[in-house]
Design an enzyme around this catalytic site. Structure first.
Site, PDB file in Angstrom:
ATOM      1  N   LYS A 136       1.587 -54.633 -62.982  1.00 25.43           N
ATOM      2  CA  LYS A 136       0.588 -53.686 -63.509  1.00 25.43           C
ATOM      3  C   LYS A 136      -0.831 -54.201 -63.292  1.00 25.43           C
ATOM      4  CE  LYS A 136      -0.167 -51.233 -67.932  1.00 25.43           C
ATOM      5  NZ  LYS A 136       0.288 -51.188 -69.338  1.00 25.43           N
ATOM      6  N   ALA A 174       7.522 -59.741 -66.073  1.00 21.44           N
ATOM      7  CA  ALA A 174       6.410 -58.921 -66.573  1.00 21.44           C
ATOM      8  C   ALA A 174       6.432 -58.896 -68.095  1.00 21.44           C
ATOM      9  CB  ALA A 174       6.526 -57.496 -66.035  1.00 21.44           C
ATOM     10  N   THR A 199       1.919 -61.852 -72.887  1.00 19.98           N
ATOM     11  CA  THR A 199       2.462 -63.187 -73.141  1.00 19.98           C
ATOM     12  C   THR A 199       1.677 -64.057 -74.119  1.00 19.98           C
ATOM     13  OG1 THR A 199       1.248 -64.141 -71.260  1.00 19.98           O
ATOM     14  CG2 THR A 199       3.470 -63.302 -70.821  1.00 19.98           C
ATOM     15  N   THR A 255      11.780 -66.522 -73.851  1.00 15.77           N
ATOM     16  CA  THR A 255      11.030 -67.674 -74.354  1.00 15.77           C
ATOM     17  C   THR A 255      11.732 -68.336 -75.540  1.00 15.77           C
ATOM     18  OG1 THR A 255       9.003 -68.225 -75.576  1.00 15.77           O
ATOM     19  CG2 THR A 255       9.669 -65.943 -75.636  1.00 15.77           C
ATOM     20  N   GLU A 303      10.302 -69.061 -78.084  1.00 21.28           N
ATOM     21  CA  GLU A 303       9.622 -68.609 -79.307  1.00 21.28           C
ATOM     22  C   GLU A 303      10.451 -67.597 -80.085  1.00 21.28           C
ATOM     23  OE1 GLU A 303       5.396 -68.099 -78.992  1.00 21.28           O
ATOM     24  OE2 GLU A 303       5.308 -69.411 -77.242  1.00 21.28           O
ATOM     25  N   TYR A 362       4.157 -61.309 -80.561  1.00 19.89           N
ATOM     26  CA  TYR A 362       4.632 -61.638 -79.213  1.00 19.89           C
ATOM     27  C   TYR A 362       6.107 -61.985 -79.226  1.00 19.89           C
ATOM     28  CZ  TYR A 362       5.750 -64.729 -75.266  1.00 19.89           C
ATOM     29  OH  TYR A 362       6.382 -65.337 -74.194  1.00 19.89           O
ATOM     30  N   ALA A 372       8.345 -61.507 -81.494  1.00 22.85           N
ATOM     31  CA  ALA A 372       9.182 -60.408 -81.984  1.00 22.85           C
ATOM     32  C   ALA A 372       9.449 -59.409 -80.857  1.00 22.85           C
ATOM     33  CB  ALA A 372       8.501 -59.716 -83.167  1.00 22.85           C
ATOM     34  N   LEU A 385      -9.057 -76.859 -81.353  1.00 21.54           N
ATOM     35  CA  LEU A 385      -7.703 -77.248 -81.742  1.00 21.54           C
ATOM     36  C   LEU A 385      -7.370 -76.584 -83.086  1.00 21.54           C
ATOM     37  CD1 LEU A 385      -5.510 -79.212 -80.642  1.00 21.54           C
ATOM     38  CD2 LEU A 385      -6.654 -81.026 -81.945  1.00 21.54           C
TER      39      LEU A 385
HETATM   40  P1  NAD Z   1       1.368 -64.058 -67.448  1.00 25.83           P
HETATM   41  O1  NAD Z   1       0.701 -63.494 -68.638  1.00 25.83           O
HETATM   42  O2  NAD Z   1       0.675 -65.098 -66.631  1.00 25.83           O
HETATM   43  O3  NAD Z   1       1.740 -62.870 -66.421  1.00 25.83           O
HETATM   44  C1  NAD Z   1       2.338 -61.687 -66.834  1.00 25.83           C
HETATM   45  C2  NAD Z   1       2.358 -60.751 -65.625  1.00 25.83           C
HETATM   46  O4  NAD Z   1       2.999 -59.526 -66.020  1.00 25.83           O
HETATM   47  C3  NAD Z   1       0.956 -60.376 -65.131  1.00 25.83           C
HETATM   48  O5  NAD Z   1       0.922 -60.417 -63.712  1.00 25.83           O
HETATM   49  C4  NAD Z   1       0.767 -58.955 -65.629  1.00 25.83           C
HETATM   50  O6  NAD Z   1      -0.111 -58.184 -64.827  1.00 25.83           O
HETATM   51  C5  NAD Z   1       2.196 -58.424 -65.575  1.00 25.83           C
HETATM   52  N1  NAD Z   1       2.437 -57.305 -66.483  1.00 25.83           N
HETATM   53  C6  NAD Z   1       2.075 -57.220 -67.800  1.00 25.83           C
HETATM   54  N2  NAD Z   1       2.469 -56.027 -68.291  1.00 25.83           N
HETATM   55  C7  NAD Z   1       3.102 -55.359 -67.276  1.00 25.83           C
HETATM   56  C8  NAD Z   1       3.734 -54.092 -67.173  1.00 25.83           C
HETATM   57  N3  NAD Z   1       3.800 -53.257 -68.231  1.00 25.83           N
HETATM   58  N4  NAD Z   1       4.280 -53.745 -65.993  1.00 25.83           N
HETATM   59  C9  NAD Z   1       4.218 -54.571 -64.917  1.00 25.83           C
HETATM   60  N5  NAD Z   1       3.616 -55.783 -64.959  1.00 25.83           N
HETATM   61  C10 NAD Z   1       3.070 -56.160 -66.123  1.00 25.83           C
HETATM   62  O7  NAD Z   1       2.790 -64.562 -67.937  1.00 25.83           O
HETATM   63  P2  NAD Z   1       3.597 -65.914 -67.641  1.00 25.83           P
HETATM   64  O8  NAD Z   1       3.055 -66.983 -68.479  1.00 25.83           O
HETATM   65  O9  NAD Z   1       3.743 -66.089 -66.180  1.00 25.83           O
HETATM   66  O10 NAD Z   1       5.017 -65.508 -68.265  1.00 25.83           O
HETATM   67  C11 NAD Z   1       5.984 -64.838 -67.470  1.00 25.83           C
HETATM   68  C12 NAD Z   1       7.215 -64.611 -68.313  1.00 25.83           C
HETATM   69  O11 NAD Z   1       7.724 -65.850 -68.764  1.00 25.83           O
HETATM   70  C13 NAD Z   1       6.962 -63.767 -69.569  1.00 25.83           C
HETATM   71  O12 NAD Z   1       8.041 -62.893 -69.747  1.00 25.83           O
HETATM   72  C14 NAD Z   1       6.897 -64.781 -70.684  1.00 25.83           C
HETATM   73  O13 NAD Z   1       7.329 -64.213 -71.905  1.00 25.83           O
HETATM   74  C15 NAD Z   1       7.858 -65.818 -70.174  1.00 25.83           C
HETATM   75  N6  NAD Z   1       7.597 -67.198 -70.658  1.00 25.83           N
HETATM   76  C16 NAD Z   1       6.358 -67.754 -70.497  1.00 25.83           C
HETATM   77  C17 NAD Z   1       6.143 -69.059 -70.915  1.00 25.83           C
HETATM   78  C18 NAD Z   1       4.803 -69.736 -70.762  1.00 25.83           C
HETATM   79  O14 NAD Z   1       4.615 -70.838 -71.304  1.00 25.83           O
HETATM   80  N7  NAD Z   1       3.858 -69.180 -70.026  1.00 25.83           N
HETATM   81  C19 NAD Z   1       7.185 -69.791 -71.497  1.00 25.83           C
HETATM   82  C20 NAD Z   1       8.447 -69.172 -71.631  1.00 25.83           C
HETATM   83  C21 NAD Z   1       8.627 -67.875 -71.194  1.00 25.83           C
HETATM   84  P1  TYD Z   2      -0.401 -71.547 -76.381  1.00 24.60           P
HETATM   85  O1  TYD Z   2      -0.765 -72.187 -75.095  1.00 24.60           O
HETATM   86  O2  TYD Z   2      -1.122 -70.323 -76.825  1.00 24.60           O
HETATM   87  O3  TYD Z   2       1.177 -71.300 -76.324  1.00 24.60           O
HETATM   88  P2  TYD Z   2       2.193 -70.843 -77.516  1.00 24.60           P
HETATM   89  O4  TYD Z   2       1.414 -70.349 -78.657  1.00 24.60           O
HETATM   90  O5  TYD Z   2       2.945 -69.764 -76.834  1.00 24.60           O
HETATM   91  O6  TYD Z   2       3.012 -72.067 -77.820  1.00 24.60           O
HETATM   92  O7  TYD Z   2      -0.543 -72.629 -77.542  1.00 24.60           O
HETATM   93  C1  TYD Z   2       0.118 -73.874 -77.462  1.00 24.60           C
HETATM   94  C2  TYD Z   2      -0.215 -74.639 -78.729  1.00 24.60           C
HETATM   95  O8  TYD Z   2      -1.615 -74.935 -78.731  1.00 24.60           O
HETATM   96  C3  TYD Z   2       0.058 -73.848 -79.993  1.00 24.60           C
HETATM   97  O9  TYD Z   2       0.511 -74.746 -81.005  1.00 24.60           O
HETATM   98  C4  TYD Z   2      -1.306 -73.306 -80.376  1.00 24.60           C
HETATM   99  C5  TYD Z   2      -2.254 -74.375 -79.883  1.00 24.60           C
HETATM  100  N1  TYD Z   2      -3.585 -73.900 -79.469  1.00 24.60           N
HETATM  101  C6  TYD Z   2      -4.732 -74.460 -80.027  1.00 24.60           C
HETATM  102  O10 TYD Z   2      -4.675 -75.388 -80.855  1.00 24.60           O
HETATM  103  N2  TYD Z   2      -5.948 -73.964 -79.649  1.00 24.60           N
HETATM  104  C7  TYD Z   2      -6.067 -72.950 -78.752  1.00 24.60           C
HETATM  105  O11 TYD Z   2      -7.221 -72.522 -78.461  1.00 24.60           O
HETATM  106  C8  TYD Z   2      -4.896 -72.400 -78.172  1.00 24.60           C
HETATM  107  C9  TYD Z   2      -4.974 -71.276 -77.171  1.00 24.60           C
HETATM  108  C10 TYD Z   2      -3.670 -72.908 -78.559  1.00 24.60           C
END
Ligand code: NAD
Ligand code: TYD
Length: 327
Positions: free
Chosen positions: A32, A72, A75, A114, A116, A139, A141, A195
């Site tokens: 998207k 997608a 996140t 995830t 989470e 998120y 949920a 932090l």
């Molecule tokens: P991101 O936010 O970097 O990217 C999300 C992508 O999805 C973007 O390119 C966005 O444009 C696209 N998108 C959003 N809504 C959309 C829609 N309705 N239709 C089509 N595309 C859409 O995310 P990420 O960090 O790469 O995470 C990818 C996946 O991995 C997610 O499902 C997230 O829940 C999961 N995940 C992420 C982490 C993390 O630490 N980043 C950890 C565990 C799981």
């Molecule tokens: P984040 O990278 O947002 O991932 P998630 O919440 O999905 O684990 O955050 C990682 C940890 O860092 C989380 O405990 C929240 C903390 N955090 C901060 O302390 N300051 C910040 O500005 C952000 C974005 C996260």
């Protein structure tokens, strides 16, 4: 295999796309291009369509595929606290629409979820795949809602779908709202590192290459209806990661600011990963090496993140999230 990667212009999805192209697969991306979707993440020449996974017509424009891997999603936990509607739309409804398409196409389906969804866990415990889901944020949920749609679709419609539940992922090309890229780029700009709370929250860190390798393995060898936790067993407090960033960049320690905590902030995540390891996966990137290489990547690739951080959309979000906190 003709493979649809949704969210392929985001952080983890774009690394997965490159990995699957290198493996010789025929990849098409549907994205998207929300604030987190970035054309600069995509390899040259990739087949890519713009569209919403929650809109069936947008999904159908892709045509037949053998498999769908769904990255997608909305996140970011902090954004979900500011406004959860988009999270339900994409992470729940979007997953459902993709499952309906997968059924019609008889496609294999992998839902990228995830850790989470389990909520936070007490010291000494690591979440197992059959633990109850106790999400804390809008998120998580929404991701849990997506996971439950997948499991219901396997049972009711016989979809060949598996779920991966990865832990906090780090690496190049991560939108600079998450902890590591935000703190690294702020430190490079001489801006404060906000932090939350006491900074003693624990996350189980996973390099993006290791995350993608595990998703590929589950795509190829995972069983329908099964969930696979993916974590590298690298549990670290936020203060420790923050210290590594400051020290590696030689930044001023006074940039670190203790600010008002996140509402509902999960204290600790930890995953039991025997199931994915039994498929033959193990993490390859060392934590210290991986974090330092990632910091170096942001230091050396300002042209990737500066346009994002200077954009009006980012500034607006940043002010909403941090202006009052930073005073
Ligand atoms: P991101 O936010 O970097 O990217 C999300 C992508 O999805 C973007 O390119 C966005 O444009 C696209 N998108 C959003 N809504 C959309 C829609 N309705 N239709 C089509 N595309 C859409 O995310 P990420 O960090 O790469 O995470 C990818 C996946 O991995 C997610 O499902 C997230 O829940 C999961 N995940 C992420 C982490 C993390 O630490 N980043 C950890 C565990 C799981
Ligand atoms: P984040 O990278 O947002 O991932 P998630 O919440 O999905 O684990 O955050 C990682 C940890 O860092 C989380 O405990 C929240 C903390 N955090 C901060 O302390 N300051 C910040 O500005 C952000 C974005 C996260």
């Amino acid at each position: 295999m003709r493979l649809l990667v949704t969210g392929g212009a985001g952080f983890i999805g774009s690394h997965f796309v490159k990995r699957m192209l290198a493996a010789g697969e025929d990849v098409v991306v549907l994205d998207k291009f929300t604030y987190a979707g970035n054309p600069a993440n995509l390899p040259d020449g990739i087949e890519c369509r713009r569209g919403d996974i929650a809109t069936r017509g947008d999904v159908d424009q892709i045509g037949p595929v053998d498999a769908i891997v769904n990255f997608a999603a909305e996140t970011h936990v902090d954004r979900s606290i500011l406004g959860p509607e988009d999270f339900v739309h994409t992470d729940v409804l979007g997953t459902l629409v993709l499952l309906q398409a997968a059924e019609e196409l008889s496609a294999r389906f992998v839902q990228v979820s995830t850790d989470e969804v389990y909520g936070d866990v007490e010291p000494g415990w690591s979440s197992r795949e059959d633990d109850p889901l106790r999400p804390s944020s809008p998120y998580s949920a929404s991701k849990a809602g997506g996971d439950l749609q997948v499991l219901a679709a396997v049972r009711t419609f016989g979809i060949n779908a598996s779920i991966t539940r990865g832990s906090n992922t780090y690496g190049p090309n991560q939108y600079p709202e998450k902890l590591l890229p935000l703190f690294v780029t702020n430190a490079l700009d001489g801006e404060p590192l906000p932090l939350y709370g006491d900074g003693r929250q624990v996350r189980d860190w996973l390099h993006v290459d290791d995350h993608c390798a595990a998703v590929e393995l589950v795509l190829r060898q995972g069983e329908a209806g099964q969930v696979y936790n993916i974590g590298a067993d690298e549990e670290h407090e936020n203060v420790e990661l923050t210290k590594m960033i400051v020290e590696h960049l030689g930044a001023d320690r006074s940039l670190v600011r203790s600010v008002e905590d996140r509402a509902g902030h999960d204290r600790r995540y930890s995953l039991e990963t025997a199931k994915v390891r039994a498929l033959g996966w193990q993490p390859r990137r060392d934590w210290g090496e991986g974090v330092r290489a990632t910091i170096d990547w942001y230091r050396d690739n300002r042209d990737w993140w500066e346009p994002i951080k200077r954009s009006g959309g980012f500034r607006e979000y940043y002010d909403k999230q941090y202006a009052a906190r930073l005073g």
